[in-house]
Design a protein around this motif. Structure first.
Motif, PDB file in Angstrom:
ATOM      1  N   ALA A  74       1.959   8.638  -4.397  1.00  0.00           N
ATOM      2  CA  ALA A  74       0.501   8.582  -4.589  1.00  0.00           C
ATOM      3  C   ALA A  74       0.010   9.993  -4.866  1.00  0.00           C
ATOM      4  O   ALA A  74       0.283  10.909  -4.069  1.00  0.00           O
ATOM      5  CB  ALA A  74      -0.190   7.998  -3.361  1.00  0.00           C
ATOM      6  N   THR A  79       5.096  12.225  -2.447  1.00  0.00           N
ATOM      7  CA  THR A  79       5.938  11.085  -2.115  1.00  0.00           C
ATOM      8  C   THR A  79       5.893  10.879  -0.610  1.00  0.00           C
ATOM      9  O   THR A  79       6.103  11.826   0.158  1.00  0.00           O
ATOM     10  CB  THR A  79       7.387  11.314  -2.560  1.00  0.00           C
ATOM     11  OG1 THR A  79       7.423  11.491  -3.978  1.00  0.00           O
ATOM     12  CG2 THR A  79       8.256  10.125  -2.182  1.00  0.00           C
ATOM     13  N   LEU A 110      -0.889  -1.482   0.294  1.00  0.00           N
ATOM     14  CA  LEU A 110       0.433  -1.312  -0.300  1.00  0.00           C
ATOM     15  C   LEU A 110       0.881  -2.638  -0.892  1.00  0.00           C
ATOM     16  O   LEU A 110       1.009  -3.632  -0.175  1.00  0.00           O
ATOM     17  CB  LEU A 110       1.433  -0.838   0.756  1.00  0.00           C
ATOM     18  CG  LEU A 110       2.857  -0.559   0.277  1.00  0.00           C
ATOM     19  CD1 LEU A 110       2.885   0.658  -0.647  1.00  0.00           C
ATOM     20  CD2 LEU A 110       3.793  -0.341   1.469  1.00  0.00           C
ATOM     21  N   PHE A 140       6.969   5.682  -1.397  1.00  0.00           N
ATOM     22  CA  PHE A 140       6.057   5.422  -2.511  1.00  0.00           C
ATOM     23  C   PHE A 140       5.363   6.721  -2.898  1.00  0.00           C
ATOM     24  O   PHE A 140       5.271   7.669  -2.108  1.00  0.00           O
ATOM     25  CB  PHE A 140       5.045   4.319  -2.179  1.00  0.00           C
ATOM     26  CG  PHE A 140       4.281   4.520  -0.893  1.00  0.00           C
ATOM     27  CD1 PHE A 140       3.135   5.292  -0.839  1.00  0.00           C
ATOM     28  CD2 PHE A 140       4.717   3.901   0.273  1.00  0.00           C
ATOM     29  CE1 PHE A 140       2.422   5.453   0.332  1.00  0.00           C
ATOM     30  CE2 PHE A 140       4.019   4.050   1.460  1.00  0.00           C
ATOM     31  CZ  PHE A 140       2.864   4.835   1.494  1.00  0.00           C
ATOM     32  N   ILE A 166      -1.501   4.217  -5.671  1.00  0.00           N
ATOM     33  CA  ILE A 166      -0.071   4.238  -5.368  1.00  0.00           C
ATOM     34  C   ILE A 166       0.668   3.738  -6.605  1.00  0.00           C
ATOM     35  O   ILE A 166       0.347   2.679  -7.151  1.00  0.00           O
ATOM     36  CB  ILE A 166       0.251   3.349  -4.153  1.00  0.00           C
ATOM     37  CG1 ILE A 166      -0.424   3.898  -2.895  1.00  0.00           C
ATOM     38  CG2 ILE A 166       1.759   3.239  -3.943  1.00  0.00           C
ATOM     39  CD1 ILE A 166      -0.278   3.007  -1.677  1.00  0.00           C
TER      40      ILE A 166
END
Length: 530
Positions: A242, A246, A188, A240, A215
């Motif tokens: 991806a 969410t 991340l 976030f 991401i």
């Protein structure tokens, strides 16, 4: 330690046996340099386990200890399966630390006990804990966030690339509702105010491994303001995107290098850690050395635990592989000569620290065993088992300090392990958790090496055994770098129980433990105290 994330039930057989009889042997007198002053400052904690209904439960939070036996205040977020995520505030509490680092910890809601724990310190900055208030069975760890309390946290502390690993369950909307294992790990990227990218791998019991999913950048994260008393617990929220999903989490900051996560998405219950990423290999030649790994989860047969070691040679080959598996209580012989042991650093996503490794074996008909991993630094990382029908995850660490001998691993240890007991004769199963302290070798004049606290809840009764004395038997094989066949804790109170493990040494101060009994599936970590 990383627990079995699929919250599988545990049998009451072990505790029922341990509680029987009339002989009560006192634990050895605590010796060491710990005291109430050893727990001082603001600590961040996380736990996972089962509630009284057999559902999954996970919590993350923060508490303030004054160094004199009082808890100033505490805050937690708890995700209990079937209920909305709750934020719970505690107005105080108390604790007591013995000379050997073992102790008790209580959080109060008004004048009522809200949470109660048995704890053991490995140092003044970290320890392990299990829940003992008989409202759930859960285990976890706590880490010093700031020696000064209340701490001053800022959003800018979350700034850089973090490797994260969260695990738990996904509720499948079917009739009846079904829980499957869920593991998410990845990189991340953050910039002090928003998510700026990254990569993740998802594995669950329905869809299987996702492969690498980017991401997206652009989502922000927030830190809660201090409360009315000026206390900042380091709590915030982060989201976030991806793929088509969410991901929403509550986080609690430890410091700029680490924060803890609890997922708050409906029907999903995961928790874990994010650790600041350092130098990572961008090609396979940059990943080399010997590592020890600990992985827990499930496969189509039930709970699964794996502990092993391997050497990456810098040329995509794995050497000196030693691997033990406990699959739903069926123990493998140690895998030492697998077929095609290889690894590869992901060059398509260079800089992510992502890699894969695999080998094949005929042991337990396991076939090909596949892993995805993300490197945190040259000495550690998170790992996910992506083999067919497997959902499991854990960590790996560089192995140092070999050869290992009884004298080289001598010292005072904090230990904790969790798992499931599959030996119930009345089909009543539930999780069990253990935490304790012991000394190697057996101290002169003492009958026992130390003592452990045991907790297991079930419909047959509520059971907590504090400070059951234990005697250790350690059998190191060869230079100790591979599977060591015996690291056993024999309890003293009648009728006795021999809690058996295989052991892999990470270093002369740390050992990974794999339950070595056909009726249980357990994983644990013992760390030398400082």
């Amino acid at each position: 330690m990383r627990r079995l994330f699929l919250m599988l039930p545990v049998g009451a057989a072990l505790i029922a046996a341990a509680c029987g009889g009339s002989t009560v042997v006192p634990p050895p007198p605590p010796t060491g340099n710990f005291s109430n002053s050893s727990l001082k400052g603001q600590y961040t904690f996380s736990m996972a386990g089962e509630d009284l209904n057999g559902g999954s439960i996970a919590r993350v939070g923060s508490f303030i200890a004054d160094g004199a036996g009082k808890i100033g205040s505490a805050l937690e977020d708890v995700n209990d399966e079937g209920a909305a995520v709750q934020t719970v505030s505690f107005n105080g509490g108390s604790y007591s630390i013995d000379a050997n680092g073992h102790g008790t910890l209580t959080f109060l809601e008004g004048t009522t006990v809200g949470l109660q724990f048995s704890i053991v310190l490995s140092s003044t900055s970290q320890g392990q804990l299990i829940q003992t208030d008989l409202n759930a069975t859960s285990s976890g760890n706590f880490t010093l966030a700031s020696a000064t309390a209340p701490a001053t946290f800022s959003l800018s502390e979350i700034n850089g690339n973090y490797v994260f690993d969260v695990a738990g369950i996904r509720t499948v909307q079917a009739v009846p509702l079904t829980d499957v294992g869920l593991s998410i790990l990845g990189q991340l990227k953050t910039n002090g105010s928003s998510v700026s990218g990254g990569l993740l791998d998802v594995n669950d019991g329905v869809s299987g491994p996702s492969g690498p999913v980017p991401i997206l950048s652009g989502t922000s994260y927030q830190l809660d303001p201090a409360n009315g008393n000026g206390t900042n617990f380091g709590r915030g929220t982060i989201s976030f995107v991806a793929g088509t999903r969410t991901f929403d989490f509550v986080f609690y900051i430890v410091d700029a290098t680490r924060f803890k996560l609890l997922e708050v998405d409906q029907g999903l219950l995961t928790s874990g850690d994010a650790i600041l990423q350092g130098t990572v290999p961008t090609q396979s030649s940059g990943f080399n050395g010997s590592f020890v790994t600990l992985v827990g989860g499930s496969d189509s047969n039930g709970p699964l635990a794996e502990v092993g070691r391997f050497t990456a040679d810098g040329s995509q080959n794995l050497n000196n592989v030693s691997f033990d598996v406990n699959e739903a209580g069926t123990l493998s012989s140690t895998i030492t000569n697998p077929t095609s042991p290889v690894y590869q650093i992901d060059t398509v996503n260079a800089g992510s620290g992502r890699g894969t490794m695999s080998f094949s074996t005929t042991v337990l008909n396991l076939g090909q065993i596949n892993f995805v991993f993300y490197v945190i630094s040259p000495t550690q990382g998170f790992i996910q088992d992506t083999s067919t029908s497997v959902v499991a995850d854990g960590s790996f660490e560089a192995q140092t300090g070999a050869p290992f001998t009884a004298s080289s691993v001598a010292g005072n240890y904090a230990v904790g392990w969790s798992g499931v007991n599959l030996g119930s004769t009345n089909n009543i199963v539930f999780e069990h958790d253990f935490v304790g302290q012991y000394v190697l070798p057996l101290p002169s004049g003492q009958q026992h090496n130390g003592a452990i606290d045991i907790i297991e809840l079930g419909s047959a009764g509520k059971n907590f055994i504090p400070q059951d004395p234990v005697t250790l038997t350690l059998n190191i094989s060869g230079d100790g770098t591979g599977s060591n066949p015996q690291y056993d804790f024999l309890t003293a109170n009648a009728p006795t129980a021999n809690l058996k493990f295989k052991a892999y040494f990470v270093s002369q101060q740390k050992v990974y433990l794999l339950g070595n009994q056909p009726s249980t599936v357990d994983l644990g970590v013992a760390t030398q105290q400082h």
